[in-house]
Design a protein around this motif. Structure first.
Motif, PDB file in Angstrom:
ATOM      1  N   GLN A 433       0.828  -1.200   0.000  1.00 23.82           N
ATOM      2  CA  GLN A 433       0.000   0.000   0.000  1.00 23.82           C
ATOM      3  C   GLN A 433       0.869   1.259   0.000  1.00 23.82           C
ATOM      4  N   LEU A 434       1.946   1.234   0.780  1.00 19.97           N
ATOM      5  CA  LEU A 434       2.852   2.382   0.809  1.00 19.97           C
ATOM      6  C   LEU A 434       3.471   2.627  -0.559  1.00 19.97           C
ATOM      7  N   VAL A 435       3.907   1.533  -1.212  1.00 14.36           N
ATOM      8  CA  VAL A 435       4.510   1.663  -2.536  1.00 14.36           C
ATOM      9  C   VAL A 435       3.485   2.226  -3.524  1.00 14.36           C
ATOM     10  N   TYR A 436       2.231   1.718  -3.442  1.00 11.68           N
ATOM     11  CA  TYR A 436       1.188   2.202  -4.357  1.00 11.68           C
ATOM     12  C   TYR A 436       0.918   3.691  -4.109  1.00 11.68           C
ATOM     13  N   GLN A 437       0.776   4.058  -2.841  1.00  9.64           N
ATOM     14  CA  GLN A 437       0.487   5.454  -2.523  1.00  9.64           C
ATOM     15  C   GLN A 437       1.625   6.373  -2.933  1.00  9.64           C
ATOM     16  N   ALA A 438       2.846   5.842  -2.915  1.00  7.36           N
ATOM     17  CA  ALA A 438       4.002   6.662  -3.290  1.00  7.36           C
ATOM     18  C   ALA A 438       4.080   6.878  -4.794  1.00  7.36           C
ATOM     19  N   ASN A 439       3.393   6.042  -5.592  1.00  9.90           N
ATOM     20  CA  ASN A 439       3.569   6.095  -7.040  1.00  9.90           C
ATOM     21  C   ASN A 439       2.277   6.307  -7.828  1.00  9.90           C
ATOM     22  N   TYR A 440       1.113   6.219  -7.166  1.00  7.48           N
ATOM     23  CA  TYR A 440      -0.146   6.334  -7.904  1.00  7.48           C
ATOM     24  C   TYR A 440      -1.094   7.313  -7.216  1.00  7.48           C
ATOM     25  N   ASP A 441      -1.907   7.970  -8.025  1.00  2.00           N
ATOM     26  CA  ASP A 441      -2.906   8.906  -7.527  1.00  2.00           C
ATOM     27  C   ASP A 441      -4.107   8.131  -7.007  1.00  2.00           C
ATOM     28  N   LEU A 442      -4.568   8.450  -5.814  1.00  2.58           N
ATOM     29  CA  LEU A 442      -5.630   7.680  -5.173  1.00  2.58           C
ATOM     30  C   LEU A 442      -7.014   7.965  -5.754  1.00  2.58           C
ATOM     31  N   VAL A 443      -7.190   9.102  -6.399  1.00  2.00           N
ATOM     32  CA  VAL A 443      -8.507   9.443  -6.962  1.00  2.00           C
ATOM     33  C   VAL A 443      -8.710   8.786  -8.322  1.00  2.00           C
ATOM     34  N   THR A 444      -7.700   8.879  -9.205  1.00  2.00           N
ATOM     35  CA  THR A 444      -7.853   8.398 -10.581  1.00  2.00           C
ATOM     36  C   THR A 444      -7.190   7.050 -10.827  1.00  2.00           C
ATOM     37  N   GLY A 445      -6.277   6.634  -9.961  1.00  2.00           N
ATOM     38  CA  GLY A 445      -5.518   5.410 -10.186  1.00  2.00           C
ATOM     39  C   GLY A 445      -4.386   5.588 -11.181  1.00  2.00           C
ATOM     40  N   LEU A 446      -4.169   6.819 -11.669  1.00  2.00           N
ATOM     41  CA  LEU A 446      -3.086   7.083 -12.621  1.00  2.00           C
ATOM     42  C   LEU A 446      -1.749   7.192 -11.886  1.00  2.00           C
ATOM     43  N   PRO A 447      -0.625   7.000 -12.601  1.00  2.00           N
ATOM     44  CA  PRO A 447       0.671   7.319 -12.002  1.00  2.00           C
ATOM     45  C   PRO A 447       0.688   8.762 -11.512  1.00  2.00           C
ATOM     46  N   ASN A 448       1.416   9.004 -10.423  1.00  2.00           N
ATOM     47  CA  ASN A 448       1.520  10.366  -9.912  1.00  2.00           C
ATOM     48  C   ASN A 448       2.824  11.008 -10.383  1.00  2.00           C
ATOM     49  N   ARG A 449       3.114  12.186  -9.848  1.00  2.00           N
ATOM     50  CA  ARG A 449       4.319  12.920 -10.270  1.00  2.00           C
ATOM     51  C   ARG A 449       5.582  12.110 -10.020  1.00  2.00           C
ATOM     52  N   ASN A 450       5.610  11.370  -8.911  1.00  2.00           N
ATOM     53  CA  ASN A 450       6.795  10.601  -8.555  1.00  2.00           C
ATOM     54  C   ASN A 450       7.095   9.529  -9.608  1.00  2.00           C
ATOM     55  N   LEU A 451       6.069   8.739  -9.987  1.00  2.00           N
ATOM     56  CA  LEU A 451       6.271   7.679 -10.979  1.00  2.00           C
ATOM     57  C   LEU A 451       6.539   8.265 -12.365  1.00  2.00           C
ATOM     58  N   LEU A 452       5.855   9.363 -12.709  1.00  2.00           N
ATOM     59  CA  LEU A 452       6.130  10.022 -13.991  1.00  2.00           C
ATOM     60  C   LEU A 452       7.586  10.463 -14.064  1.00  2.00           C
ATOM     61  N   THR A 453       8.105  11.017 -12.956  1.00  2.00           N
ATOM     62  CA  THR A 453       9.503  11.451 -12.922  1.00  2.00           C
ATOM     63  C   THR A 453      10.443  10.277 -13.161  1.00  2.00           C
ATOM     64  N   ASP A 454      10.161   9.127 -12.523  1.00  2.00           N
ATOM     65  CA  ASP A 454      10.996   7.943 -12.731  1.00  2.00           C
ATOM     66  C   ASP A 454      10.989   7.512 -14.190  1.00  2.00           C
ATOM     67  N   ARG A 455       9.808   7.457 -14.798  1.00  2.00           N
ATOM     68  CA  ARG A 455       9.714   7.002 -16.189  1.00  2.00           C
ATOM     69  C   ARG A 455      10.360   7.992 -17.144  1.00  2.00           C
ATOM     70  N   LEU A 456      10.191   9.284 -16.880  1.00  2.00           N
ATOM     71  CA  LEU A 456      10.805  10.284 -17.753  1.00  2.00           C
ATOM     72  C   LEU A 456      12.324  10.256 -17.607  1.00  2.00           C
ATOM     73  N   ASN A 457      12.824  10.081 -16.398  1.00  2.00           N
ATOM     74  CA  ASN A 457      14.277   9.940 -16.201  1.00  2.00           C
ATOM     75  C   ASN A 457      14.821   8.745 -16.979  1.00  2.00           C
ATOM     76  N   HIS A 458      14.070   7.638 -16.947  1.00  2.00           N
ATOM     77  CA  HIS A 458      14.500   6.446 -17.689  1.00  2.00           C
ATOM     78  C   HIS A 458      14.539   6.729 -19.187  1.00  2.00           C
ATOM     79  N   ASP A 459      13.481   7.385 -19.706  1.00  2.00           N
ATOM     80  CA  ASP A 459      13.436   7.678 -21.136  1.00  2.00           C
ATOM     81  C   ASP A 459      14.563   8.624 -21.550  1.00  2.00           C
ATOM     82  N   ILE A 460      14.887   9.587 -20.676  1.00  2.00           N
ATOM     83  CA  ILE A 460      15.996  10.498 -20.973  1.00  2.00           C
ATOM     84  C   ILE A 460      17.315   9.734 -21.025  1.00  2.00           C
ATOM     85  N   ALA A 461      17.502   8.776 -20.106  1.00  2.00           N
ATOM     86  CA  ALA A 461      18.760   8.026 -20.031  1.00  2.00           C
ATOM     87  C   ALA A 461      18.999   7.188 -21.278  1.00  2.00           C
TER      88      ALA A 461
END
Length: 868
Positions: A433-461
């Motif tokens: 639950q902690l991992v989910y809350q850290a990476n997903y928005d609780l209202v929409t179920g979409l990735p949140n800013r934290n997970l988007l940042t991780d994915r964008l960093n990966h794409d940049i790399a």
């Protein structure tokens, strides 16, 4: 003046808060020597499992650790007194939880074990009766051991010391018969001190981090969150610390009991020789002695059996899973708790394979366990503590935390494992639950800013120019606040969920849609050939929103503003891409909404200009560069000044005056409007008191209040304090509020308005008719005045439509017994029209432009002049 200085000091303090937030947070950590969990080798040399893990967490959370060393007793006293923020390591117990807070995820599971000098042997708890036992004061294993001794009516004599090393030192010097230590310390240090482990083990406990009761919940949550992530990653610093400090050393050499047997045989041989010498005379004596020896042996065997029964009773009554299995993976022991937990009886489980019976061959996550036994026996040091999925007889799955003790034969060969397990299924669910809350928005179920940042960093790399377009689309829902304010937050959340589904229907499955917060979303597309592909995606999104959303029984039409930034042209970091795509999005919103914009150099220039303006505004407040001008409010019929409106101006250090429209929006965006608004209110009230005294009568002061300023929970108390400090009567203060502020019509807004009215303060709706004018809220709200916007006044009486609007507003006000003020009156024809329509009050350049205090007071006749 003193109060003004206080306000300035407080303002500077709050302005400096963002800077201070960048510094490391100081955290005081109490530590005592308890190898390998904590190793204290001096003030600068502190290490160990708990220490290394905490240092890694601190680097991620930006904490500055200060270690305070001592013994366990000192650490506990400091924790109780609040002199330290964390104490490590500390065993968890229900009793201790009454005094301290503990993090929820244990670091390791430890247990107590009895050690003896090489010259002595202890096989059961009964052997400890009357013996001298070394223990560590305040240690939880000491408490548990003493409780067991009392239960069995055993009376050893205790020697209390400060740490485990002193226990082993006393054993090495043969000053005590046995010692109680934690199993980790014993495993690592038994060879160093030349002491022997006994088979007597007890009291499995979880070793965690402890905190002062009721303080620092953010530290607890941060440590749990980081530990959850570390335990899920086999290459994390958590697993590295276990491997580094928990090394298993095979114990070889001749067991002590064999030595004793050899000695006894030698003695028996000596007795045989002596018997031959003493002949028949000694046979009778020897027979008697042998009979006594037989009796003593029988009693010893009975005692040993009784001891084993009591030891088994302890094991069987433990509230933990305790099992043994051999090198082939066959179960050789299964305690009663394990029977109840897994649903197997001993008769049907002993001899069966561990894997496939109580451990699955493949976990739910896909991890394969079929080679677990082989790996455990080839690398036992890596499996002193581990977690795995388990299955019971009916197929239900659980998560178990295992603590393993390698078992060696007399030749030092690893022949089996003793494992103690505890059910951590709820804890694992909490971690997920902690991992989910850290990476997903609780209202929409979409990735949140934290997970988007991780994915964008990966794409940049991994990005190369040959892969085409890499960028970010930022979306903001236009006028979403109206939906929230009109329909409520529940309906707003339903809409956000439906909106996110609409986005997912438009984009491809490979793209990422994230909710950044509020009504702001972002899209990270994958594999677009160029920027035109991003434009096509933006157009598809705008087109998809032409279909209304159904929220309950309501149809909702919405539009969005979209900003697009590309890598690396518009930013080579995640932060810059987010910042610049948002800048482009705000430009689209500024130019009419329902459109998209690419980030440009011109936008970059505007953004830097805005930042420079905000910086200058900060300095303006510090350097007293803001001024107040006052525009008279005049009786339409008599031309007498009856009040004034306070208007802010900004005079830069070079003397130039900055118009309000050039800096007030930046005050709103930066949040400075609250601090500046407080200064305006206090200064205007003080000036109004002076002007009323000069006029010899009460003048009404009108002051604009921003939405942010009004949303303060203590706004009523703050205004009451300013009135008391400045001496201005509440009846002389009129607060001007915008229609958009009042449209929320929330309970808290209404409550504040009524409290202000009860103080005697009058309330005015500024620029009435330009926003969301509603007759229903005119009836609800405790207002006393409407201000007609200058946009309606400037073309009367020539423009018939404007004349009708002005006349209608005046009529409504008269029917509701409200005062009316017309703004922007610049000609005599306008004044006459207003007088004819019975508008009681006006303000504008016809009478006077806004003036500084000194010039305004010259417009006020003295009481003596008025009487003449």
């Amino acid at each position: 003046m003193a109060y003004r200085n206080i306000i300035i000091i407080i303002t500077v303090y709050f302005l400096l808060l963002p800077c201070s937030a960048l510094a490391e947070r100081p955290v005081r950590v109490g530590v005592y020597d308890n190898p390998p969990l904590a190793i204290v080798s001096g003030a600068e040399k502190i290490s160990g499992i708990h220490v290394d893990i905490l240092k890694n967490i601190a680097s991620k959370e930006h904490w500055g650790l200060t270690f305070v060393s001592g013994n366990l007793t000192q650490g506990i006293e400091r924790l109780k007194a609040g002199e330290i923020d964390i104490l490590l390591p500390l065993a968890y117990s229900v009793e201790r939880e009454k005094d301290f807070d503990f993090n929820g995820i244990n670091v390791v599971v430890n247990w107590g074990q009895i050690y003896t000098p090489k010259s002595k042997s202890m096989q059961s708890f009964l052997d400890l009766d009357g013996k001298v036992i070394a223990v560590v004061r305040n240690n939880i294993q000491y408490t548990a051991f003493k409780h067991m001794m009392d239960q069995f009516s055993l009376n050893p004599r205790y020697v209390e010391v400060d740490d485990f090393e002193k226990v082993f030192a006393l054993l090495k010097q043969n000053k005590v018969d046995a010692g109680v230590v934690g199993r980790f310390f014993g495993m690592v240090n038994e060879g160093k001190y030349g002491v022997s482990p006994s088979p007597i083990v007890f009291n499995p406990i979880e070793v965690r981090y402890a905190f002062p009761k009721g303080t620092n919940p953010d530290l607890v949550q941060a440590i749990d969150r980081q530990l959850a992530a570390m335990k899920a990653d086999p290459n994390s610093s958590y697993h590295q610390a276990l491997e580094k400090y928990l090394q298993v050393v095979n114990k070889k050499g001749l067991p002590a009991w064999i030595k004793w047997v050899i000695i006894i045989i030698a003695l028996l041989c000596a007795v045989v020789v002596a018997l031959n010498a003493f002949l028949r005379h000694e046979i009778r004596q020897r027979t008697k002695a042998l009979n006594k020896e037989f009796e003593d042996r029988r009693k010893a065997e009975d005692a040993l059996l009784d001891s084993e029964l009591k030891y088994r009773e302890l094991v069987e009554s433990a509230n933990s899973i305790i099992i043994k299995f051999d090198a082939g993976g066959s179960l050789t022991f299964f305690n009663e708790y394990a029977e109840r937990f897994f649903g197997f009886a001993k008769e049907e489980i002993i001899g069966r394979q561990l894997i496939g019976t109580i451990l699955p061959e493949t976990e739910s996550s896909g991890r394969i366990l079929s080679n677990l036994i082989e790996t455990m026996f080839s690398h036992p040091e890596q499996y002193l503590a581990h977690e795995s999925e388990a299955i019971n007889k009916d197929g239900s799955r659980y998560w178990i935390s295992w603590s393993n003790r390698p078992l060696f034969d007399e030749h030092g060969v690893l022949i089996g494992m003793l494992s103690v397990g505890n059910d951590i299924t709820e804890r694992r669910a909490y971690e997920h639950q902690l991992v989910y809350q850290a990476n997903y928005d609780l209202v929409t179920g979409l990735p949140n800013r934290n997970l988007l940042t991780d994915r964008l960093n990966h794409d940049i790399a991994v990005f190369t120019r040959s892969k085409g377009f890499l960028g970010l689309l930022t979306l903001d829902i236009d006028n979403f606040k109206i939906i929230n304010d009109t329909l409520g937050h529940d309906a707003g959340n339903q809409f956000l969920f439906a909106f996110s589904k609409r986005l997912l229907d438009v984009i491809r499955k490979s793209d990422t849609v994230a909710r950044l917060g509020g009504d702001e979303f972002a899209i990270l597309p994958v594999g677009l050939p160029n920027g035109e592909g991003a434009a096509v995606m933006a157009e598809k999104i705008l087109s998809s929103l032409s279909v209304p959303f159904m929220i309950g029984e309501r149809e909702l039409y919405v539009t969005v503003s979209i900003g697009i930034a590309s890598y690396p042209a518009d930013g080579n970091t995640v932060e810059l891409l987010l910042q610049n795509s948002e800048a482009a999005m705000y430009e689209a919103k500024k130019e009419g909404k329902n459109d998209f914009r690419f980030f440009t150099d011109d936008l970059n220039t505007k953004m830097h200009q805005r930042l420079a303006l905000e910086t200058s505004l900060h300095h303006a407040l510090e350097n007293n560069e803001f001024l107040l001008y006052y525009q008279p409010q005049v009786d339409t019929a008599t031309g007498e000044i009856i009040g004034m409106e306070a208007l802010i101006r900004w005079q830069r250090a070079d003397g130039s005056i900055v118009p309000p429209l050039a800096f007030i929006p930046s005050l709103e965006d930066s949040g400075l409007i609250v601090s500046v608004g407080e200064w305006v209110l206090e200064t205007a009230c003080r000036d109004a008191k002076l002007m009323s005294d000069k006029a010899g009568r009460d003048l009404t002061l009108s002051v604009n209040i921003s939405a942010r300023q009004f949303s303060r929970s203590d706004i009523v108390e703050h205004i009451a304090f300013i009135l008391e400090e400045t001496g201005l009567k509440p009846e002389s203060l009129r607060l001007e509020l915008t229609e958009s502020l009042l449209m929320g019509d929330t309970e808290s807004t209404l409550e504040r308005l009524h409290k202000l009215k009860e103080l005697g303060i009058s309330l005015s709706i500024d620029d009435f008719g330009t926003g969301y004018s509603s007759l229903s809220y005119l009836k609800k709200l405790p207002i006393s005045e409407l201000k007609i916007d200058r946009a309606f006044v400037k073309n009367v009486p020539e423009n018939k439509s404007d004349a009708v609007i002005v006349n209608t507003i005046i009529t409504i006000a008269q029917c509701l017994d409200l005062n009316v003020v017309a703004e922007g009156v610049e000609t005599e024809e306008q004044r006459q029209f207003l007088e004819k329509q019975k508008c009681p009050t006006f303000q504008g350049f016809l009478f006077s432009k806004p003036l500084p205090l000194e010039q305004f007071t010259k417009l006020l006749p003295s009481p003596a002049a008025k009487s003449q």
